[in-house]
Motif scaffolding. Structure first.
Motif, PDB file in Angstrom:
ATOM      1  N   ALA A  44       0.820  -1.209   0.000  1.00  0.00           N
ATOM      2  CA  ALA A  44       0.000   0.000   0.000  1.00  0.00           C
ATOM      3  C   ALA A  44       0.853   1.258   0.000  1.00  0.00           C
ATOM      4  O   ALA A  44       0.459   2.289  -0.543  1.00  0.00           O
ATOM      5  N   GLY A  45       2.052   1.168   0.612  1.00  0.00           N
ATOM      6  CA  GLY A  45       2.935   2.320   0.674  1.00  0.00           C
ATOM      7  C   GLY A  45       3.421   2.795  -0.686  1.00  0.00           C
ATOM      8  O   GLY A  45       3.904   3.926  -0.814  1.00  0.00           O
ATOM      9  N   ARG A  46       3.308   1.954  -1.709  1.00  0.00           N
ATOM     10  CA  ARG A  46       3.670   2.364  -3.059  1.00  0.00           C
ATOM     11  C   ARG A  46       2.622   3.286  -3.687  1.00  0.00           C
ATOM     12  O   ARG A  46       2.910   3.973  -4.672  1.00  0.00           O
ATOM     13  N   PHE A  47       1.413   3.274  -3.133  1.00  0.00           N
ATOM     14  CA  PHE A  47       0.316   4.011  -3.751  1.00  0.00           C
ATOM     15  C   PHE A  47      -0.237   5.132  -2.865  1.00  0.00           C
ATOM     16  O   PHE A  47      -0.761   6.116  -3.374  1.00  0.00           O
ATOM     17  N   ILE A  48      -0.119   4.962  -1.555  1.00  0.00           N
ATOM     18  CA  ILE A  48      -0.576   6.002  -0.635  1.00  0.00           C
ATOM     19  C   ILE A  48       0.529   6.264   0.384  1.00  0.00           C
ATOM     20  O   ILE A  48       1.311   5.369   0.706  1.00  0.00           O
ATOM     21  N   PRO A  49       0.636   7.495   0.898  1.00  0.00           N
ATOM     22  CA  PRO A  49       1.700   7.803   1.867  1.00  0.00           C
ATOM     23  C   PRO A  49       1.448   7.110   3.209  1.00  0.00           C
ATOM     24  O   PRO A  49       0.392   7.266   3.820  1.00  0.00           O
ATOM     25  N   LEU A  50       2.410   6.314   3.649  1.00  0.00           N
ATOM     26  CA  LEU A  50       2.344   5.625   4.937  1.00  0.00           C
ATOM     27  C   LEU A  50       3.662   5.804   5.667  1.00  0.00           C
ATOM     28  O   LEU A  50       4.716   5.966   5.039  1.00  0.00           O
ATOM     29  N   ALA A  51       3.596   5.757   6.991  1.00  0.00           N
ATOM     30  CA  ALA A  51       4.819   5.820   7.795  1.00  0.00           C
ATOM     31  C   ALA A  51       5.628   4.557   7.569  1.00  0.00           C
ATOM     32  O   ALA A  51       5.127   3.447   7.746  1.00  0.00           O
ATOM     33  N   SER A  52       6.879   4.712   7.170  1.00  0.00           N
ATOM     34  CA  SER A  52       7.732   3.570   6.853  1.00  0.00           C
ATOM     35  C   SER A  52       8.360   3.021   8.128  1.00  0.00           C
ATOM     36  O   SER A  52       9.409   3.485   8.582  1.00  0.00           O
ATOM     37  N   ASN A  53       7.692   2.009   8.704  1.00  0.00           N
ATOM     38  CA  ASN A  53       8.221   1.383   9.918  1.00  0.00           C
ATOM     39  C   ASN A  53       8.767  -0.011   9.641  1.00  0.00           C
ATOM     40  O   ASN A  53       8.807  -0.864  10.512  1.00  0.00           O
ATOM     41  N   TRP A  54       9.176  -0.240   8.400  1.00  0.00           N
ATOM     42  CA  TRP A  54       9.764  -1.521   8.021  1.00  0.00           C
ATOM     43  C   TRP A  54      11.155  -1.265   7.442  1.00  0.00           C
ATOM     44  O   TRP A  54      11.488  -0.150   7.030  1.00  0.00           O
ATOM     45  N   SER A  55      11.936  -2.327   7.378  1.00  0.00           N
ATOM     46  CA  SER A  55      13.308  -2.173   6.910  1.00  0.00           C
ATOM     47  C   SER A  55      13.360  -2.075   5.388  1.00  0.00           C
ATOM     48  O   SER A  55      12.481  -2.569   4.688  1.00  0.00           O
ATOM     49  N   ALA A  56      14.414  -1.433   4.902  1.00  0.00           N
ATOM     50  CA  ALA A  56      14.604  -1.326   3.451  1.00  0.00           C
ATOM     51  C   ALA A  56      14.837  -2.693   2.825  1.00  0.00           C
ATOM     52  O   ALA A  56      14.508  -2.910   1.656  1.00  0.00           O
ATOM     53  N   THR A  57      15.407  -3.619   3.600  1.00  0.00           N
ATOM     54  CA  THR A  57      15.629  -4.976   3.082  1.00  0.00           C
ATOM     55  C   THR A  57      14.308  -5.660   2.761  1.00  0.00           C
ATOM     56  O   THR A  57      14.158  -6.308   1.718  1.00  0.00           O
ATOM     57  N   TRP A  58      13.331  -5.540   3.667  1.00  0.00           N
ATOM     58  CA  TRP A  58      12.022  -6.145   3.422  1.00  0.00           C
ATOM     59  C   TRP A  58      11.384  -5.574   2.164  1.00  0.00           C
ATOM     60  O   TRP A  58      10.850  -6.313   1.341  1.00  0.00           O
ATOM     61  N   GLU A  59      11.451  -4.272   2.018  1.00  0.00           N
ATOM     62  CA  GLU A  59      10.852  -3.638   0.851  1.00  0.00           C
ATOM     63  C   GLU A  59      11.538  -4.087  -0.431  1.00  0.00           C
ATOM     64  O   GLU A  59      10.887  -4.340  -1.444  1.00  0.00           O
TER      65      GLU A  59
END
Length: 338
Positions: A44-59
């Motif tokens: 969902a973060g690719r389409f709407i602004p969300l707080a990024s509380n996950w690691s860049a590796t996961w993404e």
């Protein structure tokens, strides 16, 4: 007594829901497990602004590795199942698959040539697609030289041309370097989605979607061909032209599938029979149902291939191990007619 068919729209919704759930599992499960809620937030973060509380590796794992693999599984599984349902309708034969006209043998030979002389993925995919289309063109041209039944000659020509390119493929494997090139060729032929990238999707997805859209738009006419050429012509269908269109669309779909996944069998043979049990033989309903079932089946098999053991199992092996018993059960269940 014929069994009751399921209503089409609720069935499609159930299949779409199952595909959505499998998609979440496919994005989250693997060597690095990601919780489903986090997967949904990352997507969902690719389409709407969300707080990024996950690691860049996961993404990165989701978008660069698992997402293209998931999309490829849907396209390949859905495309092969759609092609199988279309071929079984126009050939009026329940044992026909997308590979009947030799496309898999030709595409496999092209991929083997690419691996032998280059190894670059673009060259491998281009040669696989080129020889897949060329093989069916040769098959169609050869069938026109006989004056007997055109459908029978088309199938027999496919067997002849497929056998010829299978021999050429064996020759390529024989002369390949047994330490480097030979294992790469064998692994490719076993089928896998392991190396699919976003760039591969950008190249092949338009081919898949154009062929699939064309079949979707004219799928109701397959019912007319399934009645026989005489009846179809009486109803105003140019049988040779329409059959050629279906064969061309199914060929480019199958060739594109071999380009990105190698040779994967049984989907185009088994899945349409499952669709007939659910919605009946009407291709207006059968083609979409088979497409969704094929996408679900291959995504599920791919999920199993990379999670059952410590090493990834080639998809072609699993589809054979799963598809053969399912096909035997389907034949027993639907023995009164196809």
């Amino acid at each position: 007594m014929p069994h009751r068919r399921l209503p089409a729209l609720p069935l499609y919704l159930v299949l779409l829901g199952a595909l959505f759930v499998l998609g979440l599992l496919s994005l989250g499960l693997g060597r690095l497990n990601i919780p489903p809620a986090t997967v949904m937030r990352i997507v969902a973060g690719r389409f709407i602004p969300l707080a990024s509380n996950w690691s860049a590796t996961w993404e990165s794992v989701i978008w660069d590795v698992r997402f293209p693999r998931l999309m490829a599984g849907m396209l390949v599984g859905g495309g092969l199942a759609m092609s199988g349902a279309s071929f079984q309708g126009i050939f009026r034969n329940p044992l026909v698959s997308p590979h009947i006209l030799g496309v898999s043998a030709g595409a496999g030979f092209g991929a083997a040539l690419g691996l032998l002389f280059s190894g670059h993925i673009i060259v491998v995919q281009a040669l696989a697609f080129f020889f897949g289309v060329v093989t069916v063109a040769i098959t169609y041209a050869l069938s026109r030289t006989y004056r007997s039944s055109q459908m029978l000659m088309l199938v027999l020509s496919g067997i002849i041309v497929g056998g010829f390119f299978s021999a050429l493929l064996s020759l390529v494997k024989y002369i390949a370097d047994p330490l480097n090139k030979m294992p790469a060729i064998v692994f490719w032929l076993l089928g896998s989605l392991n190396n699919v990238s976003n760039a591969d999707l950008a190249t092949t997805a338009p081919i898949f979607l154009s062929g699939m859209l064309a079949i979707i738009l004219v799928r109701w006419r397959i019912n007319l061909l399934a009645m026989g050429d005489d009846d179809a012509r009486a109803l105003g269908v140019h049988t040779a032209r329409f059959r050629g269109l279906i064969i061309f669309c199914a060929t480019i779909i199958t060739s594109a599938a071999v380009c990105i996944s190698g040779v994967i069998g049984w989907i185009g043979l088994v899945i349409p029979h499952m669709g007939r049990i659910l919605v009946g033989p009407d291709h207006k309903l059968l083609v979409p149902a088979s497409t969704l079932l094929g996408a679900i089946f291959l995504v599920l098999v791919d999920l199993c291939s990379r999670n059952l053991l410590a090493v990834e199992i080639p998809i072609g092996i699993l589809t054979g191990l799963i598809g053969a018993p399912i096909f035997a059960w389907l034949l027993h269940k639907n023995r009164s007619g196809w």
